[in-house]
Design an enzyme around this catalytic site. Structure first.
Site, PDB file in Angstrom:
ATOM      1  CG  ASP A  13     188.156  -2.881 -81.152  1.00  0.00           C
ATOM      2  OD1 ASP A  13     187.085  -2.516 -81.634  1.00  0.00           O
ATOM      3  OD2 ASP A  13     188.633  -2.395 -80.106  1.00  0.00           O
ATOM      4  CE  LYS A  16     182.940  -8.490 -82.501  1.00  0.00           C
ATOM      5  NZ  LYS A  16     184.112  -7.823 -81.926  1.00  0.00           N
ATOM      6  N   GLY A  40     181.824  -0.924 -83.455  1.00  0.00           N
ATOM      7  CA  GLY A  40     182.190  -0.287 -84.714  1.00  0.00           C
ATOM      8  C   GLY A  40     182.764  -1.313 -85.660  1.00  0.00           C
ATOM      9  CG  HIS A  41     181.078  -4.129 -87.644  1.00  0.00           C
ATOM     10  ND1 HIS A  41     181.802  -4.794 -86.701  1.00  0.00           N
ATOM     11  CD2 HIS A  41     179.835  -4.636 -87.595  1.00  0.00           C
ATOM     12  CE1 HIS A  41     181.016  -5.668 -86.101  1.00  0.00           C
ATOM     13  NE2 HIS A  41     179.817  -5.584 -86.618  1.00  0.00           N
ATOM     14  CD  GLN A 223     180.321  -4.053 -77.486  1.00  0.00           C
ATOM     15  OE1 GLN A 223     179.361  -4.730 -77.195  1.00  0.00           O
ATOM     16  NE2 GLN A 223     180.196  -2.988 -78.267  1.00  0.00           N
TER      17      GLN A 223
HETATM   18  P1  IMP Z   1     180.923   0.943 -72.949  1.00  0.00           P
HETATM   19  O1  IMP Z   1     180.518  -0.275 -73.682  1.00  0.00           O
HETATM   20  O2  IMP Z   1     180.904   2.198 -73.785  1.00  0.00           O
HETATM   21  O3  IMP Z   1     180.195   1.103 -71.648  1.00  0.00           O
HETATM   22  O4  IMP Z   1     182.481   0.774 -72.544  1.00  0.00           O
HETATM   23  C1  IMP Z   1     182.918  -0.206 -71.606  1.00  0.00           C
HETATM   24  C2  IMP Z   1     184.258  -0.796 -72.029  1.00  0.00           C
HETATM   25  O5  IMP Z   1     184.085  -1.543 -73.219  1.00  0.00           O
HETATM   26  C3  IMP Z   1     185.330   0.241 -72.360  1.00  0.00           C
HETATM   27  O6  IMP Z   1     186.599  -0.277 -72.007  1.00  0.00           O
HETATM   28  C4  IMP Z   1     185.250   0.378 -73.863  1.00  0.00           C
HETATM   29  O7  IMP Z   1     186.468   0.829 -74.428  1.00  0.00           O
HETATM   30  C5  IMP Z   1     184.973  -1.070 -74.239  1.00  0.00           C
HETATM   31  N1  IMP Z   1     184.269  -1.207 -75.528  1.00  0.00           N
HETATM   32  C6  IMP Z   1     182.967  -0.965 -75.775  1.00  0.00           C
HETATM   33  N2  IMP Z   1     182.679  -1.244 -77.072  1.00  0.00           N
HETATM   34  C7  IMP Z   1     183.815  -1.682 -77.617  1.00  0.00           C
HETATM   35  C8  IMP Z   1     184.148  -2.178 -78.922  1.00  0.00           C
HETATM   36  O8  IMP Z   1     183.311  -2.277 -79.830  1.00  0.00           O
HETATM   37  N3  IMP Z   1     185.432  -2.546 -79.102  1.00  0.00           N
HETATM   38  C9  IMP Z   1     186.360  -2.502 -78.100  1.00  0.00           C
HETATM   39  N4  IMP Z   1     186.098  -2.061 -76.886  1.00  0.00           N
HETATM   40  C10 IMP Z   1     184.834  -1.665 -76.637  1.00  0.00           C
END
Ligand code: IMP
Length: 437
Positions: A13, A16, A40-41, A223
């Protein structure tokens, strides 16, 4: 020509989407190399707010090829929803290409993700619930379904039969969830395959053909570094490799094809989900940053945890990604503060440490050592050149660059494309390796 990797230098977040959107202008091809619809963008184009989870933001440029690489995991239902949304906004999607070897998030992956989180109770990871971990787990176990499997009924049936039996048993006996019906899963996913088929390509061939024709390729990480499966705050991480090296594996290129690595970091820090966060704020300051920064997740709507800029994780991100330069985003969110803190080191068990500890338990015990900077207390949203910034804002940027030992190439002061200061050309400007000699 230059091939560039853009990565998040914190916990995701970082903004990017906006930076890759800016750089996509000069890219012939944008490649997403890991993650799935957990990302998410939010992109603002001509006042329209578009939210994308899987499709690279480069799709907004009509001549840019957008490739979703083999290292990603795709949820076809969500992806088709995004394509429909883009079409409804009259955006040309003919440049979208999907790697035939990307893995597919199946309905049982989502169910298992949520059920496992529930079962973890206090030790939950705080996943996005999008089935990412279970999809990558199946990939590693060699029982995953790939995009190519959705294009052939017999192959899909063959690939699905055993894993579905096993997953149904798991869902029923461990988690008390109704089993899934094989026939309806097959029909639903064949239909998705049919709709996606015109976008499916052999990714490695496509990329290397582009590289041979000296096209500019931008590799877009999702991420962030601290969520990396190998280098992040394990187990509070995602299940893929957002670091720059992930681009090689997730896209199918060698490191020698990459010319530049650009890191994106917010002027402060945020994190969603659980896990250690040394500079985390509470109370009024936390509320202020959340409100001014609009710190709610694009994917889950969850409130992000906010904290001061952490130079220790910043330096670590420079190391593990080999960053050439930085884009600092959301500097304007700090506009009203009279003082801004920056973490320069940690105190761990009474000792000063300057490095990022590899154990999350150690990180959880780290106390930040701050240096206090003066705030600028005025709006910087309209600044377009570095010299337009108030002195305190410039000092803050110089301090961050010194701390991380990497030049700042881009500063973002708002969501729109024009609310940006380009300090130096991030692609053709001086490389970090040259600057430090
Ligand atoms: P997962 O990727 O859904 O398995 O989540 C694992 C961890 O990564 C959690 O703490 C989520 O909140 C974090 N996470 C996954 N995708 C994002 C993102 O795009 N932005 C911020 N945190 C993310």
């Amino acid at each position: 020509m230059a091939n560039v990797v853009v990565i998040g230098a914190q916990w995701g977040d970082e903004g990017k989407g906006k930076v890759t959107d800016l750089l996509s202008r000069s890219a012939d091809m944008v490649v997403r190399y890991q993650g799935g619809v957990n990302a998410g963008h939010t992109i603002v184009v001509d006042g329209r707010v578009l939210k994308l989870h899987l499709i690279p933001s480069g799709i907004l440029y009509p001549y840019t090829i957008c490739l979703i690489g083999p290292g990603t995991v795709i949820d076809p239902k969500v992806m088709l929803g995004e394509l429909d949304m883009l079409l409804a906004n009259k955006i040309d999607i003919s440049g979208l290409q999907l790697a035939s070897s990307a893995h597919v998030t199946m309905p049982y992956h989502r169910l298992l993700d949520s059920a496992m989180e529930k079962r973890r109770g206090d030790r939950r990871i705080g996943t996005t619930g999008r089935g990412i971990g279970p999809t990558y787990a199946d990939k590693s176990q060699r029982s995953g379904i790939r995009v190519i499997d959705l294009l052939d009924e017999q192959r899909l049936r063959d690939r699905l039969e055993e894993p579905l039996k096993e997953k149904n048993k798991l869902l029923q006996t461990i988690y008390g969830i109704e089993p899934l019906d094989e026939e309806s899963v097959v029909h639903e996913y064949l239909e998705y395959g049919q709709r996606l088929s015109k976008h499916v390509v052999d990714c490695v061939q496509v990329i290397h053909k582009a590289a041979k024709s000296r096209k500019n390729i931008l590799f877009e990480g999702a991420q962030g570094t601290l969520l990396d499966l190998d280098h992040g705050t394990y187990p509070y991480v995602t299940s893929s490799n957002p670091v720059s090296g992930g681009a090689c594996i997730g896209a199918g290129v060698g490191p020698t094809l990459i010319d530049r690595v650009i890191g994106v970091a917010k002027a402060y820090c945020t994190r969603v989900g659980k896990g250690p966060f040394p500079t985390e704020l509470s109370g009024n300051l936390n509320d202020q940053l959340t409100k001014r920064g609009g710190e709610f997740g694009t994917t889950t709507g969850r409130r992000r945890r906010c904290g001061w800029f952490d130079g220790v994780i910043g330096r670590y991100a420079v190391q593990v990604n080999g960053l050439d330069c930085l884009a600092i985003t959301k500097l304007d969110v700090l506009d009203e503060l009279d003082e801004i803190q920056v973490c320069v080191a940690y105190e761990l068990d009474g000792e000063r440490v300057e490095y990022f500890p590899s154990s999350s338990d150690d990180l959880a015990r780290c106390k930040p050592i701050f240096e206090t900077m003066k705030g600028w207390q005025c709006s910087i949203k309209k600044c377009r050149k570095l010299e337009d910034l108030p002195k305190a804002a410039m000092n803050y940027l110089y301090f961050l660059a010194d701390l991380m030992e990497v030049p700042i190439a881009i500063v973002s002061l708002g969501a729109s494309r024009d609310q940006t200061i380009v300090v130096e050309d991030p692609i053709h400007g001086p490389k970090r390796a040259l600057l430090s000699t």
